[in-house]
Design an enzyme around this catalytic site. Sequence first.
Site, PDB file in Angstrom:
ATOM      1  N   ASP A  39      28.190  38.445  81.633  1.00  0.00           N
ATOM      2  CA  ASP A  39      27.357  37.258  81.842  1.00  0.00           C
ATOM      3  C   ASP A  39      26.263  37.521  82.879  1.00  0.00           C
ATOM      4  O   ASP A  39      25.134  37.076  82.727  1.00  0.00           O
ATOM      5  CB  ASP A  39      28.215  36.066  82.285  1.00  0.00           C
ATOM      6  CG  ASP A  39      29.104  35.579  81.149  1.00  0.00           C
ATOM      7  OD1 ASP A  39      28.824  35.930  79.987  1.00  0.00           O
ATOM      8  OD2 ASP A  39      30.094  34.862  81.432  1.00  0.00           O
ATOM      9  N   LEU A  85      38.051  38.391  43.456  1.00  0.00           N
ATOM     10  CA  LEU A  85      39.129  39.351  43.199  1.00  0.00           C
ATOM     11  C   LEU A  85      40.161  38.728  42.281  1.00  0.00           C
ATOM     12  O   LEU A  85      40.415  37.528  42.348  1.00  0.00           O
ATOM     13  CB  LEU A  85      39.814  39.713  44.516  1.00  0.00           C
ATOM     14  CG  LEU A  85      39.010  40.522  45.524  1.00  0.00           C
ATOM     15  CD1 LEU A  85      39.698  40.514  46.878  1.00  0.00           C
ATOM     16  CD2 LEU A  85      38.841  41.952  45.032  1.00  0.00           C
ATOM     17  N   GLU A 115      43.926  46.664  52.685  1.00  0.00           N
ATOM     18  CA  GLU A 115      43.302  45.890  53.770  1.00  0.00           C
ATOM     19  C   GLU A 115      43.909  44.492  53.801  1.00  0.00           C
ATOM     20  O   GLU A 115      44.407  44.013  52.793  1.00  0.00           O
ATOM     21  CB  GLU A 115      41.789  45.743  53.509  1.00  0.00           C
ATOM     22  CG  GLU A 115      41.068  47.064  53.357  1.00  0.00           C
ATOM     23  CD  GLU A 115      39.669  46.915  52.750  1.00  0.00           C
ATOM     24  OE1 GLU A 115      39.202  45.767  52.582  1.00  0.00           O
ATOM     25  OE2 GLU A 115      39.068  47.949  52.440  1.00  0.00           O
ATOM     26  N   LYS A 117      43.739  40.499  53.576  1.00  0.00           N
ATOM     27  CA  LYS A 117      42.816  39.556  52.941  1.00  0.00           C
ATOM     28  C   LYS A 117      42.555  38.458  53.966  1.00  0.00           C
ATOM     29  O   LYS A 117      43.405  37.615  54.220  1.00  0.00           O
ATOM     30  CB  LYS A 117      43.407  38.986  51.656  1.00  0.00           C
ATOM     31  CG  LYS A 117      42.417  38.101  50.925  1.00  0.00           C
ATOM     32  CD  LYS A 117      42.864  37.764  49.522  1.00  0.00           C
ATOM     33  CE  LYS A 117      41.758  37.115  48.723  1.00  0.00           C
ATOM     34  NZ  LYS A 117      41.187  35.928  49.343  1.00  0.00           N
ATOM     35  N   GLU A 175      33.845  39.211  56.159  1.00  0.00           N
ATOM     36  CA  GLU A 175      34.362  37.858  56.283  1.00  0.00           C
ATOM     37  C   GLU A 175      34.091  37.324  57.683  1.00  0.00           C
ATOM     38  O   GLU A 175      34.313  38.017  58.667  1.00  0.00           O
ATOM     39  CB  GLU A 175      35.876  37.913  56.029  1.00  0.00           C
ATOM     40  CG  GLU A 175      36.478  36.607  55.666  1.00  0.00           C
ATOM     41  CD  GLU A 175      36.531  36.361  54.155  1.00  0.00           C
ATOM     42  OE1 GLU A 175      35.831  37.070  53.390  1.00  0.00           O
ATOM     43  OE2 GLU A 175      37.261  35.444  53.755  1.00  0.00           O
ATOM     44  N   LYS A 316      48.609  38.030  47.032  1.00  0.00           N
ATOM     45  CA  LYS A 316      48.706  36.886  47.940  1.00  0.00           C
ATOM     46  C   LYS A 316      50.111  36.751  48.512  1.00  0.00           C
ATOM     47  O   LYS A 316      51.090  37.074  47.842  1.00  0.00           O
ATOM     48  CB  LYS A 316      48.354  35.599  47.183  1.00  0.00           C
ATOM     49  CG  LYS A 316      46.944  35.549  46.637  1.00  0.00           C
ATOM     50  CD  LYS A 316      45.956  35.354  47.757  1.00  0.00           C
ATOM     51  CE  LYS A 316      44.723  34.590  47.374  1.00  0.00           C
ATOM     52  NZ  LYS A 316      44.828  33.265  46.919  1.00  0.00           N
TER      53      LYS A 316
HETATM   54  S1  IVH Z   1      36.554  42.768  48.668  1.00  0.00           S
HETATM   55  C1  IVH Z   1      34.441  42.975  44.665  1.00  0.00           C
HETATM   56  N1  IVH Z   1      38.140  42.745  50.786  1.00  0.00           N
HETATM   57  O1  IVH Z   1      38.326  37.440  49.122  1.00  0.00           O
HETATM   58  C2  IVH Z   1      35.421  42.659  45.723  1.00  0.00           C
HETATM   59  N2  IVH Z   1      37.424  40.663  49.896  1.00  0.00           N
HETATM   60  O2  IVH Z   1      38.287  36.859  46.013  1.00  0.00           O
HETATM   61  C3  IVH Z   1      34.843  41.854  46.808  1.00  0.00           C
HETATM   62  N3  IVH Z   1      38.255  38.718  51.130  1.00  0.00           N
HETATM   63  O3  IVH Z   1      35.586  35.624  48.983  1.00  0.00           O
HETATM   64  C4  IVH Z   1      35.753  41.431  47.833  1.00  0.00           C
HETATM   65  N4  IVH Z   1      39.366  39.830  52.649  1.00  0.00           N
HETATM   66  O4  IVH Z   1      35.536  37.044  51.064  1.00  0.00           O
HETATM   67  C5  IVH Z   1      37.456  42.004  49.887  1.00  0.00           C
HETATM   68  N5  IVH Z   1      39.505  42.894  52.649  1.00  0.00           N
HETATM   69  C6  IVH Z   1      38.822  42.144  51.764  1.00  0.00           C
HETATM   70  C7  IVH Z   1      38.807  40.734  51.814  1.00  0.00           C
HETATM   71  C8  IVH Z   1      38.096  40.030  50.852  1.00  0.00           C
HETATM   72  C9  IVH Z   1      39.016  38.623  52.214  1.00  0.00           C
HETATM   73  C10 IVH Z   1      37.716  37.544  50.371  1.00  0.00           C
HETATM   74  C11 IVH Z   1      36.265  37.647  50.059  1.00  0.00           C
HETATM   75  C12 IVH Z   1      36.071  36.908  48.771  1.00  0.00           C
HETATM   76  C13 IVH Z   1      37.449  36.813  48.229  1.00  0.00           C
HETATM   77  C14 IVH Z   1      37.497  37.531  46.894  1.00  0.00           C
END
Ligand code: IVH
Length: 672
Positions: A39, A85, A115, A117, A175, A316
């Site tokens: 800061d 996805l 990774e 989600k 994200e 999921k």
């Molecule tokens: S890859 C073509 N990786 O999931 C693939 N998406 O249904 C593009 N999301 O709205 C997405 N974590 O924002 C990918 N590690 C991750 C993710 C991720 C969250 C979200 C993404 C999108 C949704 C896809």
Amino acid sequence: MGGPREAAARAQELRATLEDANYRYYVLDAPAISDAEYDRLFRELQALETEHPRLATPDSPTARVGAAPLEAFGSVRHRVPMLSLNNAFADEEVEAFDRRTREALGAEAVEYACEPKFDGLAVSLVYAQGRLAVGATRGDGHEGEDVSANLRTVRSIPLRLRAQRAPRRLEVRGEVILFRRDFERLNEHQRSRGEKVFVNPRNAAAGSLRQLDPAVTAGRPLRFFAYGIGEAEGFALPATQSELLDLLGELGLPVCAERRTTRGAPGLLAYYRALEARRPALPYEIDGVVYKVNRLAEQERLGFVARAPRFALAHKFAAEEATTELVAIDVQVGRTGAITPVARLKPVFVGGVTVTNATLHNEDELHRKDIRVGDTVVVRRAGDVIPEVVRAVPGSRKAGAPAFRLPAACPVCGSAVVRLPDESVARCSGGLYCPAQRKQALLHFASRRALDVEGLGEKLVDQLVDAALVQTPADLYALDVGRLAALERMGERSARNLAAALERSKRTTLQRFVYALGIRNVGEATARDLARHFGALDALIDADESALQEVPDVGPTVAMSIRRFFAEQHNRDVIAALRRRGVSWEEGAPRRAAPAGPLAGKTFVLTGTLPTLSRADATAMITGLGGKVAGAVSKKTDYVVAGADAGSKLARAEALGIALLDEDGLRKLLKG
Ligand code: IVH
């Protein structure tokens, strides 16, 4: 503070230090300086830039808060679409994904990048010559909103890439999320100022990103994680997804530490289990894991189906469950009169929100699960769906707790509650009168194929009802132009137009009128048949179920629905008021179709379960030959067709001495 030269040098030094501090904090997760120190340096840079305005640059760390509020967001076209996805829930679906992938690639084993989600919002960041040029939301995947000014306030998003020779153009995708702790702090702050409290981190992140005033967004501690790229020019692609993310990290973009590579379905499932176990300890919310074929060349070979890549899968997590006490069961009345039992719960935190109400779906579900007030129940919530009560915990029943009964009268308007045969949902039968169904009833009444009141659409119905000018369709014909004109967005002229349209609609046909009543199961075709058959409204109102079933295509369910509608005094009052206010049509003599077919004039009642015929099939066979199927046994019944578990109807048939048939008997009779 020295001359301009020293000032320029110091500003550059400060920027480098602040950027590096950000990088160490957000990307390396290894802070180098304290917040207080950050800061102090930040304020020193701000002071320098104020004193020497020429030193200010658009990608200075101080530029993160400055932008002016917007009128509206512009739109951004994604040159490479932002896809979604495919989802999986069960292990078998993951195994099938791996099998398909191996077959398509002709490979023994496939390497995957795994990774988390993230449960936030997808955004796209375009870096031109290494500088953040545009930041956008996903939108419909092809076009999103330009939220650049807001994304620039997110401290974990670098305004400049860390590279000697930055790519000409690189679109980073990832994200935007809120860490749990930051979310809680934000809500405390909101609460203390009497402002809106957010239900979960994802909603808070979404609300923050869609602020038109970037200063508001700047006050929200948003975070970003990169998980891929979109368009790229002058950027040497590595061979794999995992190396790509390493590279993004080196460029200064936060990538998460939970990433792993693995092989085959067992590897994927092991990652899933491990992350699920770690889930509560993570500082942010995730709703599953994402598997991606690691080699980019293989991804390209696999390509896409519809809106999702064939090379990736979202696995999921199961909906989160918690137990709590069921305090009461209330019933809610929906827009179409559907009566839904709702559980009132002792507040419980599940799936990221505090739940106090949950749906019990309908009466049968409730009885099947045998859930009673006072029970300890399992509550489930997944994503944004309505929380539900899954089951009662065995042994938690309070002595003497009664089974739940749906009320016989609508809790909103007191009309009778009716459940038609073949329906799982009970409904309030006061369709024309019930406040819960008001708007729906008015819209239907005024619709083009009903009374066709031009200009009376959803917005106006909302206004009329909300201003308490209209309760039932009959009130439409008592509206006065002066009061109409006083409504917002209305004006003298529209008011007069509406009055004229209402006047025109008064002259109608019996068919339209019957359709306009919105009786369940009475569509346009049935309304026409009823109008033709009875000729006059009073004849229809007075018809009993067996008389109704003389109309072609009116079976026991439709007959019961009509009967119950007219049996409800509330509805009859509204109809009387409509007629008093001048709604009229020509009435004719009844034109009953001469009953035809070998079973003409014969009435059947079906009871119990037949060995092979469904109730609907048996009804169709009987009515097809001119016979009638009634719901209740009376002296007028000619045959009762009884199957397994026949109850009181069979007893009554026996008492009245009515001919009994089983399925074979019925088939013989039908053959003649
Ligand atoms: S890859 C073509 N990786 O999931 C693939 N998406 O249904 C593009 N999301 O709205 C997405 N974590 O924002 C990918 N590690 C991750 C993710 C991720 C969250 C979200 C993404 C999108 C949704 C896809």
